[in-house]
Scaffold this active site. Structure first.
Site, short mmCIF file in Angstrom:
data_model
loop_
_atom_site.label_atom_id
_atom_site.label_comp_id
_atom_site.label_asym_id
_atom_site.label_seq_id
_atom_site.Cartn_x
_atom_site.Cartn_y
_atom_site.Cartn_z
CE LYS A 1 29.45 -54.68 32.10
NZ LYS A 1 29.65 -54.96 30.66
NE ARG B 1 33.36 -60.31 26.05
CZ ARG B 1 33.16 -59.20 26.76
NH1 ARG B 1 34.15 -58.64 27.40
NH2 ARG B 1 31.95 -58.65 26.82
CE1 TYR C 1 55.74 -51.19 53.67
CE2 TYR C 1 53.73 -50.32 52.67
CZ TYR C 1 54.36 -51.10 53.62
OH TYR C 1 53.60 -51.81 54.51
CG MET D 1 46.86 -54.23 51.79
SD MET D 1 47.20 -55.77 52.65
CE MET D 1 48.60 -56.38 51.76
C1 LIG Z 1 28.88 -54.10 29.85
C2 LIG Z 1 28.06 -54.39 28.70
C3 LIG Z 1 27.16 -53.42 28.22
C4 LIG Z 1 27.08 -52.03 28.78
O1 LIG Z 1 28.16 -51.28 28.31
P1 LIG Z 1 28.36 -49.75 28.75
O2 LIG Z 1 29.37 -49.26 27.80
O3 LIG Z 1 28.82 -49.79 30.14
O4 LIG Z 1 27.05 -49.09 28.60
C5 LIG Z 1 26.35 -53.78 27.15
N1 LIG Z 1 26.40 -55.01 26.62
C6 LIG Z 1 27.25 -55.96 27.05
C7 LIG Z 1 27.26 -57.29 26.40
C8 LIG Z 1 28.11 -55.68 28.10
O5 LIG Z 1 28.95 -56.61 28.53
#
Ligand SMILES: *Cc1c(COP(=O)(O)O)cnc(C)c1O
Length: 396
Positions: free
Chosen positions: A36, A134, A263, A336
């Site tokens: 991801k 969640r 800055y 920036m």
């Molecule tokens: C990001 C995520 C993982 C992986 O987690 P890591 O700690 O980065 O290995 C596994 N399952 C879900 C649902 C996630 O969102």
């Protein structure tokens, strides 16, 4: 053309990390590589292709768009979309053989209906809510979920999973509670005649701490990119850091003691020195820290001291970069797109390379990425188009 700022990703290190992970997997479990957020900033397609060549057959992303990109770039294995998806995304996701996550009854019903219209079996994973707060089905919803699933002829329950909120902490109680809830929910569904093909609960930290929870798949992201979710894990497996951000000095000037820098003039040179400018700043992900939440009293005190010191212009834990193997402090506020370094009298010149600690998931996607594989360098294009062994002439 010579880049002024870029990111280097060593794909051999990613592959080596994958092999280390596989060694620790329980028999019967497979690794689902979580790629991801553009592979945690390394490049999702590049990482997935590398892992596919290592034999990895399952990948996970958060959004449908991320999954489609992988499929279109030649990833042939399982691709699971972990996050919620929307009806406009479903047809394409199903046609590209992405597996979707269901967290509510309306999605289950609608996907089954769509499967009927498209005349396909839609592969879904059921997310079970056990304490992350969640997404996911709650225990009291399961009876109704089972009824809906029994009527859903066009759905195939490929997986049931949950996600840990406190994996990697020394105290395992909360994870154990979440795991027992997961097991109870899976058993409840089984009694109602609903069984998944795969069960999966582990992220990186739980994978290391709880081998007995590996089940059919472990969802590993952090370890693949060479991070330990907790420093104590370093003793368990040897990971390599595949990632580094680099910039060249684009301006260098000798200045007298007492020169204000940046800055709000927060920095003032304490001696005659050289100031070097690099073309990276917070817009590139440099010096951008997540909100600090103290993990205990010691942490809280550290944060307070750091903030009081900053009031007096003393920056504790200020960012540093690496120049010719030497730690160099950032002078004043990171801009920036430009940052000033107080390089002292270290011998250097315009064009010299500096290694910069960018936050990888926030690293500006416009920064060019250079991939290292088998001792050679490739552009993103080379890798994406599969020219891995051709045209390795990319230079920086
Ligand atoms: C990001 C995520 C993982 C992986 O987690 P890591 O700690 O980065 O290995 C596994 N399952 C879900 C649902 C996630 O969102």
């Amino acid at each position: 053309m010579m880049s002024k700022a870029w990111i280097e990703v060593n794909l051999d290190a990613v592959a080596a990390n994958y092999r280390e992970i596989v060694k620790l997997m329980q028999p019967g479990a497979r690794c689902m590589a979580v790629v991801k957020a553009d592979g945690y900033g390394l490049g999702a397609v590049e990482v997935a292709k590398t892992l596919q060549a290592e034999g990895c057959e399952a990948f996970a992303v958060t959004h449908v768009g991320e999954g489609l990109a992988l499929r279109r770039q030649g990833i042939t294995g399982t691709i699971l979309v972990l996050g919620p998806s929307t009806p406009e995304e479903w047809t394409e996701a199903i046609q590209e053989d992405l597996q979707l996550t269901c967290s509510e009854l309306s999605t289950v019903r609608a996907l089954s209906q769509l499967g009927e219209e498209l005349e396909v079996a839609v592969a879904v994973h059921l997310k079970l809510e056990t304490g992350m707060g969640r997404t996911g089905f709650l225990a009291p919803e399961l009876a109704q979920l089972a009824d809906v699933l029994k009527a859903a002829a066009h759905l195939r329950v490929m997986g049931m999973f949950t996600h840990f909120a406190r994996a990697g902490q020394r105290d395992h109680k909360y994870s154990e509670l979440q795991y027992s809830r997961f097991q109870a929910m899976v058993a409840d569904l089984a009694e109602r005649g609903i069984e998944p093909v795969w069960r999966h609960v582990c992220n990186s930290a739980a994978f290391l701490d709880h081998p007995q929870w590996h089940h059919d798949l472990v969802r590993v992201g952090t370890l693949l990119i060479g991070h330990y979710p907790n420093p104590s894990f370093a003793a368990r497996l040897k990971l390599q850091d595949p990632w580094s951000a680099k910039a060249r000095i684009v301006h260098l000037r000798q200045v007298p003691k007492g020169t204000f820098v940046g800055y709000q003039s927060l920095y003032r040179t304490k001696r005659e020195t050289q100031l070097a400018v690099i073309p990276l700043g917070y817009a590139d992900g440099f010096g951008v820290e997540p909100h600090l939440t103290p993990q205990g009293w010691v942490d809280l005190i550290k944060i307070i001291i750091k903030n009081i010191a900053a009031l007096f212009g003393i920056f504790l834990g200020q960012e540093t970069v690496e120049l010719h193997g030497t730690r160099i402090r950032v002078a004043g506020k990171i801009g920036m797109q430009l940052t000033v370094l107080d390089v002292g009298m270290v011998g250097c010149e315009v064009g010299d390379e500096v290694k910069v600690p960018l936050r990888r998931t926030l690293a500006n996607p416009r920064l060019p990425r250079i991939y290292h594989k088998e001792g050679r360098k490739f552009s993103q294009r080379h890798i994406q188009e599969g020219f891995l062994t051709l045209n390795p002439e990319y230079s920086n």
